[in-house]
Design a protein around this motif. Structure first.
Motif, PDB file in Angstrom:
ATOM      1  N   SER A 109       0.818  -1.205   0.000  1.00 51.00           N
ATOM      2  CA  SER A 109       0.000   0.000   0.000  1.00 51.00           C
ATOM      3  C   SER A 109       0.853   1.257   0.000  1.00 51.00           C
ATOM      4  O   SER A 109       0.563   2.219  -0.723  1.00 51.00           O
ATOM      5  CB  SER A 109      -0.946   0.003   1.206  1.00 51.00           C
ATOM      6  N   LEU A 112       2.415   1.888  -3.351  1.00 50.14           N
ATOM      7  CA  LEU A 112       1.438   2.331  -4.347  1.00 50.14           C
ATOM      8  C   LEU A 112       0.873   3.714  -4.031  1.00 50.14           C
ATOM      9  O   LEU A 112      -0.008   4.201  -4.737  1.00 50.14           O
ATOM     10  CB  LEU A 112       0.292   1.317  -4.456  1.00 50.14           C
ATOM     11  N   SER A 141      -5.667   0.087  -2.843  1.00 49.09           N
ATOM     12  CA  SER A 141      -4.621  -0.922  -2.628  1.00 49.09           C
ATOM     13  C   SER A 141      -5.093  -2.008  -1.669  1.00 49.09           C
ATOM     14  O   SER A 141      -4.773  -3.192  -1.842  1.00 49.09           O
ATOM     15  CB  SER A 141      -3.338  -0.267  -2.107  1.00 49.09           C
TER      16      SER A 141
END
Length: 407
Positions: A109, A112, A141
């Motif tokens: 996460s 991203l 995510s």
């Protein structure tokens, strides 16, 4: 400070530490105190007012002053519902395996995230609402993880494994993040490439990633930890060394990828200054999984604050920093441009300066209220708040062109 008196190999090792972040930021901060930086003026008399604003924000957000660490887990809370907690029944019951999965959720996460830009938003399937920036990236995510987007065998338990990540492509991200011409995400290609490089690294380094999965880092850290204690520095160094090769087009010194490290002309010797923003944010995000596993995180304030645009924007928007050239506010800059390097260095030093002032106003100790709480309660929230009051949509006061791997 470290200069060319040490070998290049020694400097490379040192630059991959939080100590180097703090020391080299402090060097530029000292220049700012003496009016010797090119891009910013420092107005230290404004710091007390900034501390008042941050303390008031903390009391507003956390009236009981029980502030959790500044971690990715906070962004999984949307409209009062913790989306991660709502899915926690899907996690394994074994504590060690759960810690591995939580590690994988946090790292994928964070990698991203790195800023979404103002044009992108995620349409939340549960509410139908449009969610932008970090919260939207977090929800997208998280949904991807629980949908098995990072898992090579759909029949296997939840995980993020090297085989799947090594094959990750931008098309996978477009679907999960709802990217289109009408909904563009800054740095989408760079984010997908980061996950692919993570997969390649997992396969190549079974010493850091036992079991061929990202969560193997938990086993690695436990193997180097004390008896139910893990120094925060061990977590950071693990992230910097285990994931160091994934960062694109960065400075290489003695064969070492220095990651979030940049050049500034006023730093003696090599001129290099590190920030390690994403690596440290990952590390803050691993505190809670390791604590749930039964480990106490020690020496937390050896880590630094995070050199990103919410914390940095706070000091610009509240007048603690001023641009020497006001037209810079209307210019787009790359992360390696000297003005951005200066801004990030001053942000690190000012976070160290404001933290004790905030604690004083809240009547709390550093042990009870570490930097991770100051950030969360805190400078990051206050930076977003002041940005929204000054600019429509709340963008930062400086425009940074993101490649998806820094901010």
């Amino acid at each position: 400070m470290k200069t060319t008196e040490v070998s290049a190999a020694e400097e490379a090792d040192w630059l991959l530490t939080p100590d180097a972040v703090r020391e080299r930021a402090g060097f530029l901060f000292e220049l700012a105190q003496n009016g010797k930086l090119d891009h910013f003026r420092l107005l230290p008399e404004k710091l007390a007012d900034a501390a008042d604003f941050v303390a008031a924000t903390i009391r507003e957000n956390y009236p009981d002053l029980k502030v959790p660490p500044h971690a990715r887990w906070r962004h999984f809370v949307f409209e009062g519902t913790d989306r991660f907690a709502a899915r926690s029944h899907l996690l394994p019951s074994d504590p060690l395996e759960r810690a591995r999965v939580e590690c994988e959720i946090a790292i994928t996460s964070v990698l991203l995230d790195a800023g979404a830009g103002a044009a992108w938003a995620y349409t939340d399937p549960e509410t139908g609402k449009s969610v932008g920036r970090s919260e939207g990236l977090a929800l997208a995510s998280l949904a991807m993880f629980f949908d098995g987007a990072f898992l090579s065998d759909p029949a296997a338990p939840l995980r993020a494994d090297g085989e799947r990540l090594a094959g990750f492509a931008e098309d996978d991200l477009q679907q999960g993040f709802q990217i289109s011409d009408a909904n563009p995400l800054e740095g989408a290609e760079g984010r997908a490439a980061l996950l692919k490089r993570v997969g390649d690294l997992i396969i190549a380094r079974p010493d850091h990633f036992p079991g061929g999965r990202l969560g193997g880092l938990v086993d690695f850290m436990i193997g180097h930890a004390g008896d139910k204690t893990i120094p925060a520095n061990l977590i950071v160094l693990t992230m910097l060394h285990a994931l160091g090769r994934i960062w694109p087009d960065r400075i290489i010194l003695e064969g070492r990828n220095l990651g979030d490290t940049w050049w500034h002309g006023k730093i003696p010797g090599s001129g290099l200054i590190p920030f390690h923003k994403l690596s440290q944010w990952i590390s803050y995000s691993l505190f809670e999984p390791m604590e749930r596993l039964g480990y106490a995180i020690t020496e937390q304030d050896r880590m630094t604050g995070l050199a990103e645009y919410r914390n940095g924007g706070l000091f610009l928007d509240l007048g603690v920093l001023e641009l020497t050239d006001s037209s810079s506010a209307n210019t787009a800059f790359a992360p390696g441009d000297e003005i951005i390097v200066e801004w990030r260095a001053l942000t690190i030093a000012l976070l160290d300066a404001i933290a004790p002032l905030v604690r004083e106003r809240l009547n709390v100790s550093a042990d009870a209220f570490p930097m991770a709480a100051v950030l969360e309660g805190g400078t990051w929230a206050a930076g977003r708040k002041i940005a929204k009051s000054k600019r429509t949509g709340g963008p930062p006061p400086l425009n940074i062109v993101s490649d998806g791997s820094v901010f």
